[in-house]
Design a protein around this motif. Structure first.
Motif, PDB file in Angstrom:
ATOM      1  N   ALA A 176      22.131  -2.234 -24.136  1.00 15.10           N
ATOM      2  CA  ALA A 176      22.724  -1.246 -23.232  1.00 15.10           C
ATOM      3  C   ALA A 176      22.186  -1.385 -21.816  1.00 15.10           C
ATOM      4  O   ALA A 176      22.926  -1.240 -20.834  1.00 15.10           O
ATOM      5  CB  ALA A 176      22.476   0.162 -23.768  1.00 15.10           C
ATOM      6  N   ALA A 177      20.896  -1.669 -21.700  1.00 18.98           N
ATOM      7  CA  ALA A 177      20.274  -1.875 -20.388  1.00 18.98           C
ATOM      8  C   ALA A 177      19.826  -3.321 -20.262  1.00 18.98           C
ATOM      9  O   ALA A 177      19.451  -3.961 -21.254  1.00 18.98           O
ATOM     10  CB  ALA A 177      19.079  -0.940 -20.207  1.00 18.98           C
ATOM     11  N   ALA A 178      19.872  -3.834 -19.049  1.00 19.35           N
ATOM     12  CA  ALA A 178      19.407  -5.200 -18.813  1.00 19.35           C
ATOM     13  C   ALA A 178      17.914  -5.292 -19.091  1.00 19.35           C
ATOM     14  O   ALA A 178      17.162  -4.336 -18.843  1.00 19.35           O
ATOM     15  CB  ALA A 178      19.694  -5.617 -17.375  1.00 19.35           C
ATOM     16  N   PRO A 179      17.433  -6.420 -19.606  1.00 22.06           N
ATOM     17  CA  PRO A 179      15.995  -6.572 -19.864  1.00 22.06           C
ATOM     18  C   PRO A 179      15.216  -6.648 -18.563  1.00 22.06           C
ATOM     19  O   PRO A 179      15.749  -7.008 -17.518  1.00 22.06           O
ATOM     20  CB  PRO A 179      15.914  -7.887 -20.632  1.00 22.06           C
ATOM     21  CG  PRO A 179      17.093  -8.664 -20.152  1.00 22.06           C
ATOM     22  CD  PRO A 179      18.180  -7.657 -19.924  1.00 22.06           C
ATOM     23  N   THR A 180      13.938  -6.308 -18.643  1.00 15.60           N
ATOM     24  CA  THR A 180      13.053  -6.524 -17.509  1.00 15.60           C
ATOM     25  C   THR A 180      12.541  -7.955 -17.567  1.00 15.60           C
ATOM     26  O   THR A 180      12.439  -8.560 -18.643  1.00 15.60           O
ATOM     27  CB  THR A 180      11.862  -5.556 -17.525  1.00 15.60           C
ATOM     28  OG1 THR A 180      11.138  -5.723 -18.760  1.00 15.60           O
ATOM     29  CG2 THR A 180      12.340  -4.118 -17.422  1.00 15.60           C
ATOM     30  N   GLY A 204      13.113  -6.642 -23.746  1.00 13.18           N
ATOM     31  CA  GLY A 204      14.226  -5.778 -24.083  1.00 13.18           C
ATOM     32  C   GLY A 204      13.770  -4.434 -24.601  1.00 13.18           C
ATOM     33  O   GLY A 204      12.656  -3.987 -24.333  1.00 13.18           O
ATOM     34  N   GLU A 205      14.629  -3.784 -25.371  1.00 17.86           N
ATOM     35  CA  GLU A 205      14.343  -2.430 -25.851  1.00 17.86           C
ATOM     36  C   GLU A 205      13.111  -2.386 -26.746  1.00 17.86           C
ATOM     37  O   GLU A 205      12.302  -1.473 -26.651  1.00 17.86           O
ATOM     38  CB  GLU A 205      15.561  -1.874 -26.600  1.00 17.86           C
ATOM     39  CG  GLU A 205      16.780  -1.634 -25.715  1.00 17.86           C
ATOM     40  CD  GLU A 205      17.980  -1.165 -26.500  1.00 17.86           C
ATOM     41  OE1 GLU A 205      17.866  -1.043 -27.750  1.00 17.86           O
ATOM     42  OE2 GLU A 205      19.040  -0.905 -25.901  1.00 17.86           O
ATOM     43  N   SER A 206      12.977  -3.363 -27.637  1.00 17.39           N
ATOM     44  CA  SER A 206      11.877  -3.330 -28.604  1.00 17.39           C
ATOM     45  C   SER A 206      11.282  -4.706 -28.856  1.00 17.39           C
ATOM     46  O   SER A 206      10.713  -4.945 -29.909  1.00 17.39           O
ATOM     47  CB  SER A 206      12.368  -2.731 -29.932  1.00 17.39           C
ATOM     48  OG  SER A 206      13.418  -3.518 -30.471  1.00 17.39           O
ATOM     49  N   ALA A 228      20.761  -9.424 -15.349  1.00 18.04           N
ATOM     50  CA  ALA A 228      21.804  -8.432 -15.093  1.00 18.04           C
ATOM     51  C   ALA A 228      23.136  -8.830 -15.718  1.00 18.04           C
ATOM     52  O   ALA A 228      23.778  -8.027 -16.409  1.00 18.04           O
ATOM     53  CB  ALA A 228      21.966  -8.227 -13.587  1.00 18.04           C
ATOM     54  N   GLU A 229      23.588 -10.058 -15.484  1.00 16.82           N
ATOM     55  CA  GLU A 229      24.876 -10.518 -16.018  1.00 16.82           C
ATOM     56  C   GLU A 229      24.811 -10.685 -17.532  1.00 16.82           C
ATOM     57  O   GLU A 229      25.706 -10.276 -18.274  1.00 16.82           O
ATOM     58  CB  GLU A 229      25.271 -11.841 -15.364  1.00 16.82           C
ATOM     59  CG  GLU A 229      26.590 -12.392 -15.851  1.00 16.82           C
ATOM     60  CD  GLU A 229      26.902 -13.771 -15.288  1.00 16.82           C
ATOM     61  OE1 GLU A 229      27.960 -14.332 -15.656  1.00 16.82           O
ATOM     62  OE2 GLU A 229      26.092 -14.293 -14.492  1.00 16.82           O
ATOM     63  N   TYR A 230      23.765 -11.330 -17.994  1.00 16.07           N
ATOM     64  CA  TYR A 230      23.490 -11.521 -19.417  1.00 16.07           C
ATOM     65  C   TYR A 230      22.032 -11.925 -19.520  1.00 16.07           C
ATOM     66  O   TYR A 230      21.444 -12.414 -18.547  1.00 16.07           O
ATOM     67  CB  TYR A 230      24.403 -12.592 -20.031  1.00 16.07           C
ATOM     68  CG  TYR A 230      24.186 -13.972 -19.480  1.00 16.07           C
ATOM     69  CD1 TYR A 230      23.171 -14.801 -19.958  1.00 16.07           C
ATOM     70  CD2 TYR A 230      24.994 -14.463 -18.462  1.00 16.07           C
ATOM     71  CE1 TYR A 230      22.958 -16.065 -19.438  1.00 16.07           C
ATOM     72  CE2 TYR A 230      24.793 -15.739 -17.937  1.00 16.07           C
ATOM     73  CZ  TYR A 230      23.779 -16.527 -18.426  1.00 16.07           C
ATOM     74  OH  TYR A 230      23.569 -17.782 -17.915  1.00 16.07           O
ATOM     75  N   PRO A 231      21.378 -11.732 -20.677  1.00  9.83           N
ATOM     76  CA  PRO A 231      19.965 -12.105 -20.802  1.00  9.83           C
ATOM     77  C   PRO A 231      19.784 -13.534 -21.292  1.00  9.83           C
ATOM     78  O   PRO A 231      20.176 -13.882 -22.404  1.00  9.83           O
ATOM     79  CB  PRO A 231      19.432 -11.097 -21.827  1.00  9.83           C
ATOM     80  CG  PRO A 231      20.627 -10.743 -22.655  1.00  9.83           C
ATOM     81  CD  PRO A 231      21.847 -10.940 -21.818  1.00  9.83           C
TER      82      PRO A 231
END
Length: 279
Positions: A176-180, A204-206, A228-231
């Motif tokens: 849902a959110a872009a990874p850092t 990512g999330e986890s 942003a576009e894809y990880p």
């Protein structure tokens, strides 16, 4: 039917290697790892996503080997942009020199309709680092099997700024959110893309993936990063100029990727890199 083998870390399945995939030619058929997971079972790869159907988990993909596409999808043509061309190559599995539950040594042939261009020896090993992190040690050696100079290029070399992808590539799952994304000294896609950092983390999330160049040659290659576009994270074999390979010569690259549960900070990522690269 595709032919696969499973990779295990301390008895737990962490990756599936598809070494004889059943894929259409426009995907540039090649062996790949998917799914790859953390020790707690979180999947950290993606296969043939809608945004880029030619992204195949983890592997080696090069968009321009003497004009032949071993990446998949369209080819970037100077002055014309992304173009569908009948120029796709295939990476063919030739056999295993070593095959075990925690790794393998594989021989591959990179071929086109005109014959073989490259021979590859691929070495992959799995190592447990902690109760929540393991390392994928991935080395590929590309030998020019032709009688002439061969060179590797990229869309950046062919006129598309910021697109010097080609080499090791890891497509991570879109959430849902872009990874850092961060290195030891920088944070954010713009800051780390095309950098020559010793290691780079995608979180990512986890889960967190930490990529480290494990040889001097690998560390000289800039990172290709998308968030942003894809990880996705990969190496850039041809960043500012084409990479030449003389007849019979070999190019070697080694990347160690740490696959961790949870979101690591800089200190944790750096400590795992030190442990993984010297293990």
């Amino acid at each position: 039917m595709s032919t696969i083998m499973l990779l295990r870390c301390s008895g737990r399945p962490v990756g599936r290697y598809v070494y004889r995939p059943e894929l259409g030619i426009r995907l540039s058929p090649r062996p790949y790892l998917h799914p790859v997971s953390t020790l707690h079972g979180v999947t950290v790869t993606e296969l043939m996503p809608e945004d880029h159907p030619h992204h195949l988990g983890v592997g080696v993909a090069v968009p321009d080997v003497r004009g032949h596409n071993f990446w998949g999808g369209r080819t970037y043509v100077r002055g014309q942009g992304p173009t569908n061309l009948d120029n796709h190559g295939v990476q063919r599995h030739q056999g295993f020199n070593l095959r075990d539950s925690d790794g393998f040594v594989e021989e591959l042939s990179w071929v086109t309709g005109a014959g073989q261009l490259l021979h590859e020896r691929r070495t992959v090993a799995v190592t447990e680092l902690t109760g929540s992190a393991w390392a994928l040690d991935f080395t590929f050696c590309l030998t020019n099997t032709t009688a002439e100079l061969l060179s590797i290029g990229s869309p950046a070399i062919n006129g598309r700024p910021g697109a010097a992808y080609g080499g090791f590539f890891w497509r991570a799952p879109k959430e849902a959110a872009a990874p850092t994304v961060f290195t030891a000294v920088a944070e954010g896609e713009a800051a780390v893309h095309e950098s020559r950092a010793g290691w780079l983390a995608l979180s990512g999330e986890s889960w967190t993936l930490v990529f480290a160049g494990a040889t001097a040659e690998t560390r000289r290659d800039p990172w290709f990063v998308r968030a942003a576009e894809y990880p996705g994270v990969g190496s850039s074999l041809a960043h500012e100029e084409r990479l030449p390979i003389e007849p019979g010569a070999t190019v070697v690259r080694r990347i160690v990727t740490i696959v961790a549960d949870g979101r690591l900070d800089r200190g944790e990522a750096a400590a795992l890199v030190r442990k993984a690269v010297t293990a």
